[in-house]
Design an enzyme around this catalytic site. Structure first.
Site, PDB file in Angstrom:
ATOM      1  N   SER A   1       0.853  -1.199   0.000  1.00 29.90           N
ATOM      2  CA  SER A   1       0.000   0.000   0.000  1.00 29.90           C
ATOM      3  C   SER A   1       0.883   1.242   0.000  1.00 29.90           C
ATOM      4  O   SER A   1       2.015   1.196   0.507  1.00 29.90           O
ATOM      5  CB  SER A   1      -0.854   0.002   1.282  1.00 29.90           C
ATOM      6  OG  SER A   1      -1.483   1.257   1.470  1.00 29.90           O
TER       7      SER A   1
ATOM      8  N   TYR B   1      -2.800  -1.109  10.243  1.00 27.18           N
ATOM      9  CA  TYR B   1      -2.801  -1.453   8.818  1.00 27.18           C
ATOM     10  C   TYR B   1      -1.529  -0.933   8.152  1.00 27.18           C
ATOM     11  O   TYR B   1      -0.824  -1.669   7.457  1.00 27.18           O
ATOM     12  CB  TYR B   1      -4.036  -0.827   8.149  1.00 27.18           C
ATOM     13  CG  TYR B   1      -4.089  -0.988   6.649  1.00 27.18           C
ATOM     14  CD1 TYR B   1      -4.617  -2.135   6.076  1.00 27.18           C
ATOM     15  CD2 TYR B   1      -3.616   0.021   5.795  1.00 27.18           C
ATOM     16  CE1 TYR B   1      -4.669  -2.288   4.689  1.00 27.18           C
ATOM     17  CE2 TYR B   1      -3.660  -0.124   4.421  1.00 27.18           C
ATOM     18  CZ  TYR B   1      -4.192  -1.274   3.879  1.00 27.18           C
ATOM     19  OH  TYR B   1      -4.225  -1.427   2.506  1.00 27.18           O
TER      20      TYR B   1
HETATM   21  N1  NAP Z   1      -8.459  -0.476  -2.113  1.00 25.45           N
HETATM   22  C1  NAP Z   1      -7.448   0.292  -1.724  1.00 25.45           C
HETATM   23  O1  NAP Z   1      -7.572   1.540  -1.663  1.00 25.45           O
HETATM   24  C2  NAP Z   1      -6.126  -0.320  -1.366  1.00 25.45           C
HETATM   25  C3  NAP Z   1      -5.036   0.551  -1.180  1.00 25.45           C
HETATM   26  C4  NAP Z   1      -3.806   0.006  -0.831  1.00 25.45           C
HETATM   27  C5  NAP Z   1      -3.667  -1.371  -0.685  1.00 25.45           C
HETATM   28  N2  NAP Z   1      -4.746  -2.203  -0.881  1.00 25.45           N
HETATM   29  C6  NAP Z   1      -4.543  -3.640  -0.677  1.00 25.45           C
HETATM   30  O2  NAP Z   1      -5.046  -4.364  -1.768  1.00 25.45           O
HETATM   31  C7  NAP Z   1      -5.406  -5.690  -1.329  1.00 25.45           C
HETATM   32  C8  NAP Z   1      -6.776  -6.037  -1.861  1.00 25.45           C
HETATM   33  O3  NAP Z   1      -7.735  -5.186  -1.241  1.00 25.45           O
HETATM   34  P1  NAP Z   1      -9.034  -4.630  -2.018  1.00 25.45           P
HETATM   35  O4  NAP Z   1      -8.952  -3.170  -2.012  1.00 25.45           O
HETATM   36  O5  NAP Z   1      -9.190  -5.340  -3.309  1.00 25.45           O
HETATM   37  O6  NAP Z   1     -10.187  -4.995  -0.972  1.00 25.45           O
HETATM   38  P2  NAP Z   1     -11.252  -6.182  -0.976  1.00 25.45           P
HETATM   39  O7  NAP Z   1     -12.103  -6.142  -2.175  1.00 25.45           O
HETATM   40  O8  NAP Z   1     -11.903  -6.111   0.372  1.00 25.45           O
HETATM   41  O9  NAP Z   1     -10.356  -7.491  -1.089  1.00 25.45           O
HETATM   42  C9  NAP Z   1      -9.766  -8.123  -0.008  1.00 25.45           C
HETATM   43  C10 NAP Z   1      -9.866  -9.624  -0.249  1.00 25.45           C
HETATM   44  O10 NAP Z   1      -9.171 -10.297   0.804  1.00 25.45           O
HETATM   45  C11 NAP Z   1      -9.926 -11.397   1.191  1.00 25.45           C
HETATM   46  N3  NAP Z   1      -9.659 -11.714   2.590  1.00 25.45           N
HETATM   47  C12 NAP Z   1      -9.777 -10.891   3.653  1.00 25.45           C
HETATM   48  N4  NAP Z   1      -9.530 -11.555   4.776  1.00 25.45           N
HETATM   49  C13 NAP Z   1      -9.219 -12.826   4.420  1.00 25.45           C
HETATM   50  C14 NAP Z   1      -8.888 -13.998   5.129  1.00 25.45           C
HETATM   51  N5  NAP Z   1      -8.824 -14.027   6.479  1.00 25.45           N
HETATM   52  N6  NAP Z   1      -8.645 -15.125   4.442  1.00 25.45           N
HETATM   53  C15 NAP Z   1      -8.727 -15.129   3.088  1.00 25.45           C
HETATM   54  N7  NAP Z   1      -9.043 -14.066   2.366  1.00 25.45           N
HETATM   55  C16 NAP Z   1      -9.298 -12.924   3.024  1.00 25.45           C
HETATM   56  C17 NAP Z   1     -11.384 -10.996   0.998  1.00 25.45           C
HETATM   57  O11 NAP Z   1     -12.199 -12.131   0.753  1.00 25.45           O
HETATM   58  P3  NAP Z   1     -13.154 -12.782   1.891  1.00 25.45           P
HETATM   59  O12 NAP Z   1     -13.760 -11.644   2.648  1.00 25.45           O
HETATM   60  O13 NAP Z   1     -14.118 -13.620   1.145  1.00 25.45           O
HETATM   61  O14 NAP Z   1     -12.232 -13.601   2.718  1.00 25.45           O
HETATM   62  C18 NAP Z   1     -11.304 -10.114  -0.234  1.00 25.45           C
HETATM   63  O15 NAP Z   1     -11.564 -10.854  -1.407  1.00 25.45           O
HETATM   64  C19 NAP Z   1      -5.305  -5.666   0.199  1.00 25.45           C
HETATM   65  O16 NAP Z   1      -4.090  -6.250   0.612  1.00 25.45           O
HETATM   66  C20 NAP Z   1      -5.302  -4.194   0.518  1.00 25.45           C
HETATM   67  O17 NAP Z   1      -4.651  -3.906   1.736  1.00 25.45           O
HETATM   68  C21 NAP Z   1      -5.961  -1.709  -1.228  1.00 25.45           C
END
Ligand code: NAP
Length: 247
Positions: free
Chosen positions: A139, A152
């Site tokens: 991130s 986080y």
């Molecule tokens: N969106 C942003 O602004 C942003 C910015 C910087 C970094 N990121 C990073 O990008 C990555 C993806 O995030 P996203 O934005 O795409 O959010 P998201 O749509 O909420 O995706 C997160 C995914 O992680 C899975 N997950 C969460 N807890 C889990 C667990 N205990 N076991 C297995 N799977 C799990 C969730 O699936 P289930 O709930 O079905 O388990 C979900 O599919 C993350 O690492 C996040 O920190 C995002």
């Protein structure tokens, strides 16, 4: 990185950034396995994207990580890329957080313990491949900690550090280490609506795929590329400004 002909495990691949990357790897001619906790969401992703493979696992649990690593290697022996993407974000100031430790520590387990443990479990297998890669999704907050998500940001800074050390260690192997550094991206991370001011997920995923093809080892986008390349002085100014501190 060659985008075709891989076998790729994308954690958290049923939604958001993980799903967008999984779709693009699939379209580029790679086999893709996604995992997550929510079985219905995994099934929906598979129905909407024929060819996608699914495995259910709660990556906060050590036993599930070990089971996932065994099943993926058994069922998909050509596995050569691990995308450590699954993550959660808990919002709120540290001293106001009265949640039980079991809830608070889940963020550390999923964002930090799980990717390191999966890398450790799968590295011996990846090293048997002619070309292999571990991709860690961190991130922009790895570079600028924020009071609204202190733990986080700490997990992501730790994953940035781990990615760098692992890249150096594996420099003489067939395994490369890539860090994807998203800016705010419009997904449901942390809850619906919290990232609505982020860049569209398709825009971000398209930009990432183009840069994965060019062998870059750190891939940001927009603001997070600025954070990634800023000097210490620039980071200090941004840190104070973004956290509302007086100069
Ligand atoms: N969106 C942003 O602004 C942003 C910015 C910087 C970094 N990121 C990073 O990008 C990555 C993806 O995030 P996203 O934005 O795409 O959010 P998201 O749509 O909420 O995706 C997160 C995914 O992680 C899975 N997950 C969460 N807890 C889990 C667990 N205990 N076991 C297995 N799977 C799990 C969730 O699936 P289930 O709930 O079905 O388990 C979900 O599919 C993350 O690492 C996040 O920190 C995002």
């Amino acid at each position: 990185m060659e985008l075709a002909g891989n076998t790729i495990l994308v954690t958290g691949g049923a939604s958001g950034i993980g799903l967008a990357l999984a779709q693009r790897f699939l379209a580029s001619g790679s086999d893709v396995i996604i995992c997550g906790r929510d079985g219905d969401r995994l099934e929906a992703a598979r129905s909407a994207n024929p060819g996608l493979h699914i495995l259910q696992a709660d990556l906060a649990r050590q036993a599930d990580r070990e089971r996932l690593a065994r099943s993926v290697v058994d069922a998909y022996p050509n596995l050569n890329i691990l995308v450590n993407n699954a993550g959660i974000q808990r919002r709120g100031r540290f001293r106001d957080d009265a949640a039980p430790w079991a809830d608070r520590s889940a963020e550390i387990a999923i964002n930090l313990e799980a990717p390191i443990h999966l890398a450790s479990l799968l590295l011996p297998h990846l090293e048997t491949k002619l070309r292999a890669c571990i991709i860690n999704v961190t991130s922009g907050l790895a570079f600028i900690p924020m009071v609204f998500a202190p733990v986080y940001a700490a997990t992501k800074a730790a994953m940035h550090s781990f990615s760098q050390a692992l890249r150096a260690e594996l420099a003489d192997s067939s395994v490369t280490v890539v860090e994807i550094i998203p800016p705010a991206v419009k997904t449901d991370l942390g809850g619906a609506g919290l990232h609505d001011d982020g860049v569209p997920v398709d825009e971000f995923a398209d930009a990432v795929m183009a840069r994965l093809a060019t062998e870059e080892s750190e891939i940001g986008h927009g603001m997070s590329d600025h954070f990634r390349t800023a000097t210490r002085d620039q980071l200090a100014t941004l840190y104070r400004r973004l956290n509302g501190m007086k100069d």
